[in-house]
Design a protein around this motif. Structure first.
Motif, short mmCIF file in Angstrom:
data_model
loop_
_atom_site.label_atom_id
_atom_site.label_comp_id
_atom_site.label_asym_id
_atom_site.label_seq_id
_atom_site.Cartn_x
_atom_site.Cartn_y
_atom_site.Cartn_z
N PRO B 82 0.83 -1.22 0.00
CA PRO B 82 0.00 0.00 0.00
C PRO B 82 0.86 1.26 0.00
O PRO B 82 1.97 1.27 0.55
N TRP B 84 -1.12 4.01 0.58
CA TRP B 84 -2.14 4.72 1.36
C TRP B 84 -2.73 5.91 0.64
O TRP B 84 -3.20 6.85 1.25
N TYR B 90 -4.82 0.65 -6.64
CA TYR B 90 -3.91 -0.09 -5.77
C TYR B 90 -3.33 0.79 -4.65
O TYR B 90 -2.21 0.59 -4.21
N LEU B 92 -4.22 0.73 -1.64
CA LEU B 92 -3.98 -0.14 -0.48
C LEU B 92 -3.24 -1.41 -0.90
O LEU B 92 -3.21 -2.39 -0.17
N GLY B 93 -2.66 -1.36 -2.08
CA GLY B 93 -1.86 -2.49 -2.54
C GLY B 93 -2.68 -3.54 -3.26
O GLY B 93 -3.86 -3.36 -3.54
N ASP B 100 -7.01 -5.29 -6.64
CA ASP B 100 -6.94 -4.07 -5.83
C ASP B 100 -7.59 -4.34 -4.46
O ASP B 100 -8.79 -4.65 -4.38
#
Lengths: 552, 326
Positions: B82, B84, B90, B92-93, B100
């Motif tokens: 992430p 943020w 993406y 949060l990674g 996603d």
């Protein structure tokens, strides 16, 4: 002169079997771990590498693979036989002379009657390789049809000379290798003619199973009647006990190995732990070449994959790069276009199912999936919108690959779902045509280093047994022209190695054309062992060879 | 002038800061979950399709969703972490399938909230019918219904839910001429509603029993009102307080049950997501990308906490014994 040296000079056999200093490593318990059990303990029935690797330290055939690291381990040596026989009668007759003085773990001597009975038993219990490996033995055809009444006239025991003669209906260039496989293990003649299930058979090797709980594990100890008769066929073991426990997840087993509570994990290392292994445990992590493919067999008898275009669509659509990532990345895996791993000769060296390629105009290597072409093929096949269930083993890597395949199938027009099953159950489940498995993802390792192990085993007509859980031809594929090529490659002893490999490559090409399965990736083995495990001993055919590692 | 129950509820809640905060948080979670499709479209991701070989833009650069590990053996790949930045693809990674995480958590919230709310409503409707009949008619009707509830309540809730789910997860559910597919969200709704019926029906039966002996019910009977009229016009409206208090508490229990079943692959079926399935996805990434499992876990905690605080506040508001003390 030191007493030890004196002893070594007086007992050269002992000195050869055990180099100076290694006796210090005898003893202790080797702790192995697997997510689940590998099923039956019958060495002539079980076809999982989880148990075959263990059985290799317990059972012997007339021949065996040399217990050596690397390519040397591919060689065949005499095991219970005194020597490797020269083929007679144009490759149709082999005469083995049995070694004297070898006993089973229950104390009974190994006799030629045991050998003949064990060969018959392969057919009586319906061993998965009865047809493909031993189908050339005279009388095998009748045995395959009526296993319970199998007499196998082609195996003749002569107790007076301690010889066993094998008469084949046709030459088999790989016959000695097939006798080295665990399905041809020699068991006592009175071993029941049914799958032994949870009851172990008496062993000839350095270890014997003393307790088995399919939910808990296998517990093995030294065979009190074992002695070394051939260091290269069946060396003595270092550890006193082997405990193979089931139930830890692959994640938990990796942690247990890192903590020194477990010595070895059978299952693939989960993707999220590989980085940690590569950075923190480099000395304990071994990357070993292994003749293994991941492939997706498709049932050619039920919709939608009874349609060639539907199967071709899957071959075009599978993202082999994604599958490589899911196994652990390009350092340990790679896209595969042939059903034969790249380490072996006798394979198709081009790639027909990739973007911009076709069977007639293949690419030199896999480039990318061709989803547009796949969607068009699904539309042409008239199978779009059908329900497809992908069956995989309930292990991290297999499930991730299954998810990827499920999404791919949805992307090309199917209503796909994933069904993970316990690894031991999954393998027999997908083999049984009565379960109507449409498609699955499975890894397949060679039993001996030959393309036949991938092409004949998995696609030979004789290996499809409808309604049986021992039907290793999972797609149920049988094509006469392909089978004719397979038969010639197996039986024509006049062929040079190069010519035989050319034939196998043609078989590979035929199979690629009809797509009963699509190759996915080839891979290396990532073996993570405990810090205390010494003498790391990895063979091509059996992976980590348990009798040759030490723990103290 | 006498206050109605709804005006009492709003007035009571308004006086409790904790309850208002819980209501606000719950509203935020529900709104965010409902906005999942808009979020996915906005950032341009498909959270239901595996994308391990894919790339995304991060800080203006194209990056792989599965990042090679920098270790001597070049082993393994790790999902993109992430950064943020909510509102970017993406942010949060990515999870282990290259999807996603933020979009999946939002979509997962939709299913988790939908199933738990639907299960709570279905459960309360059934429990109300059972409780009304048992409490009002008494006698053998009460004996039969109460013993059935006792039997159901004697089986551990999760054991029963898991057992029923295992039966239905492979082949779906056949109810007469209607067949519900194994991946249909109605299956977890029905199973979760069923296992919690005793939890809701017992207090409702007790309340109905006491109401059936109340003076106004006796008067209705004396005037010749039918059972149906007494049940629907006299007793049912007076169960509203109990139902209002039960609703959030029951929904919290249903949410936990749904998450547990989905975590065990027995609830929402992939590729659909719920917070439980996302935690299961994240279980395999605990060592490298713990956020994948932690984020849906936090969402469950926040939602259940909000519902419980709300339930307690409603109970305090509607309980005549406590009302005077607030």
């Amino acid at each position: 002169m030191p007493a030890l040296l004196m002893l070594a000079l007086l007992m050269p056999g002992l000195a050869a079997a055990e180099p100076p200093g290694v006796g210090d490593h005898r003893g202790g318990t080797l702790h192995l771990s697997a997510v689940g059990s590998g099923g039956t303990l019958d060495p002539q029935v079980n076809y999982t590498s989880e148990y075959i690797n263990l059985f290799a330290t317990m059972y012997d055939g007339l021949t065996g693979f040399r217990k050596a690291r690397g390519l040397a381990g591919d060689g065949i040596v005499a095991d219970l036989a005194e020597a490797l026989p020269e083929p007679q009668d144009g490759g149709r007759t082999y005469v083995f002379r049995l070694r004297d003085g070898i006993r089973f773990s229950d104390g009974r001597p190994v006799t030629v009657e045991d050998v003949a009975a064990s060969m018959r038993r392969i057919f009586r219990v319906g061993s998965p390789t009865a047809g493909s490996f031993y189908g050339a033995i005279m009388g095998a055809k009748a045995c395959l049809e009526h296993g319970a009444e199998c007499r196998l006239e082609g195996v003749v025991a002569d107790p007076s000379n301690r010889t066993v003669t094998f008469h084949l209906t046709e030459p088999d260039s790989e016959f000695l290798m097939k006798l080295a496989f665990t399905h041809a293990s020699i068991l006592p003649a009175d071993t029941p003619d049914h799958d032994l299930g949870n009851d172990p058979a008496p062993a000839t090797g350095p270890y014997r199973i003393v307790r088995y709980d399919p939910q808990g594990g296998i517990f093995a100890e030294r065979n009190p009647y074992f002695h070394v008769w051939s260091q290269e066929a069946q060396p003595d073991g270092y550890v006193d006990r082997i405990e193979y426990r089931f139930g830890l997840t692959d994640e938990a087993a990796v942690t247990a190995i890192a903590n020194g509570q477990v010595d070895f994990l059978y299952d693939p290392v989960p993707l999220d732990r590989l980085g940690e292994l590569g950075s923190r445990y480099t000395a304990q992590t071994h990357i070993e070449p292994h003749l293994t493919v991941y492939f997706a067999p498709m049932n050619v008898h039920i919709p939608p994959f009874d349609n060639l275009k539907a199967r071709q669509a899957v071959a075009y659509a599978i993202n082999r790069h994604a599958m490589t990532i899911l196994y652990g990345g390009p350092a340990i895996a790679g896209p595969l276009c042939s059903m034969v791993p790249p380490e072996l000769p006798g394979r198709m060296t081009t790639c027909p199912y990739t973007r911009g390629a076709s069977l007639e105009n293949p690419a030199p290597e896999w480039k990318a999936p061709d989803l547009e072409k796949a969607r068009a093929l699904v539309r042409e096949s008239g199978t779009a919108g059908q329900k497809v269930t992908v069956v995989v083993a309930n292990r991290s890597v297999d499930k991730a690959m299954g998810n990827e395949l499920r999404d791919t199938l949805r992307a090309i027009g199917y209503e796909a779902a994933l069904r993970p099953l316990q690894p031991a159950l999954m393998f027999s489940y997908i083999q049984n045509s009565a379960n109507n498995v449409q498609i699955s993802i499975k890894d397949w390792s060679s039993d001996f280093p030959s393309p036949s192990n991938f092409l004949d085993d998995l696609f030979g007509c004789e290996n499809f047994h409808p309604g049986s859980s021992s039907s290793i031809n999972i797609p149920g594929f049988c094509d006469a022209p392909t089978q004719a090529l397979i038969d010639r490659a197996k039986t024509d002893v006049t062929l040079t190695d190069a010519a035989r490999n050319d034939l196998w490559a043609q078989v590979d090409h035929c199979i690629a054309g009809l797509v009963p399965a699509t190759p996915v990736i080839h891979k290396y083995d990532v073996v993570f062992v405990s810090k205390r495990l010494g003498n790391f001993f990895y063979t091509h055919n059996f992976g980590l060879f348990f009798s040759q590692v030490w723990v103290q | 002038m006498r206050d109605g129950p709804w005006s009492r509820v709003w007035h009571g809640l308004g006086q409790r800061r904790g309850a208002m905060a819980a209501l606000g948080l719950l509203g935020l979670i529900v709104a965010a979950s409902l906005a999942a499709p808009f979020y996915a479209a906005w950032v341009g991701v498909d959270p239901f399709v595996s994308n391990v070989a894919g790339t995304t833009l991060r800080h203006g650069q194209v990056v792989d969703l599965m990042q090679p590990n920098d270790n001597p053996l070049h082993l393994g790949l790790t999902p993109l972490g992430p950064d943020w930045r909510i509102g970017e693809a993406y942010g949060l990674g990515s999870d282990a399938q290259g999807r996603d995480v933020a979009a999946r958590v939002l979509y997962g919230g939709r299913n988790s909230l939908l199933i738990s709310a639907a299960a709570a409503i279905l459960c309360m409707m059934t429990a109300t019918a059972i409780g009304l009949c048992a409490g009002y008619f008494g006698g053998w009707v009460d004996i039969v219904l109460s013993r059935m509830l006792d039997v159901l309540w004697a089986i551990p809730v999760y054991l029963l839910a898991i057992s029923l789910s295992i039966v239905t997860v492979g082949h779906g559910l056949r109810l007469g001429p209607v067949t519900i597919g194994a991946d249909n969200l109605l299956i977890p709704v029905i199973i979760i509603a069923l296992v919690y019926i005793p939890y809701a029906a017992r207090p409702l039966r007790a309340r109905a029993l006491s109401l059936s002996r109340a003076e106004f019910v006796m008067v209705s009977r004396g005037l010749g009102a039918s059972h149906w009229r007494i049940l629907t016009r006299e007793i049912l409206p007076n169960l509203a307080d109990t139902l209002v208090v039960l609703a959030p508490l029951l929904m919290a229990l249903c949410l936990l049950a749904e998450s547990s079943l989905s975590f065990l692959s027995l609830g929402v079926q992939a590729p659909a997501a719920s917070w439980g399935t996302i935690i299961q996805d994240g279980e395999g990434l605990l060592y490298t990308r713990p956020a994948v499992a932690i984020l849906p876990g936090l969402m469950i905690v926040a939602t259940v906490l909000s519902l419980n605080v709300l339930g307690d506040a409603l109970r305090d508001t509607l309980d005549p014994k406590r009302r005077g003390r607030s």
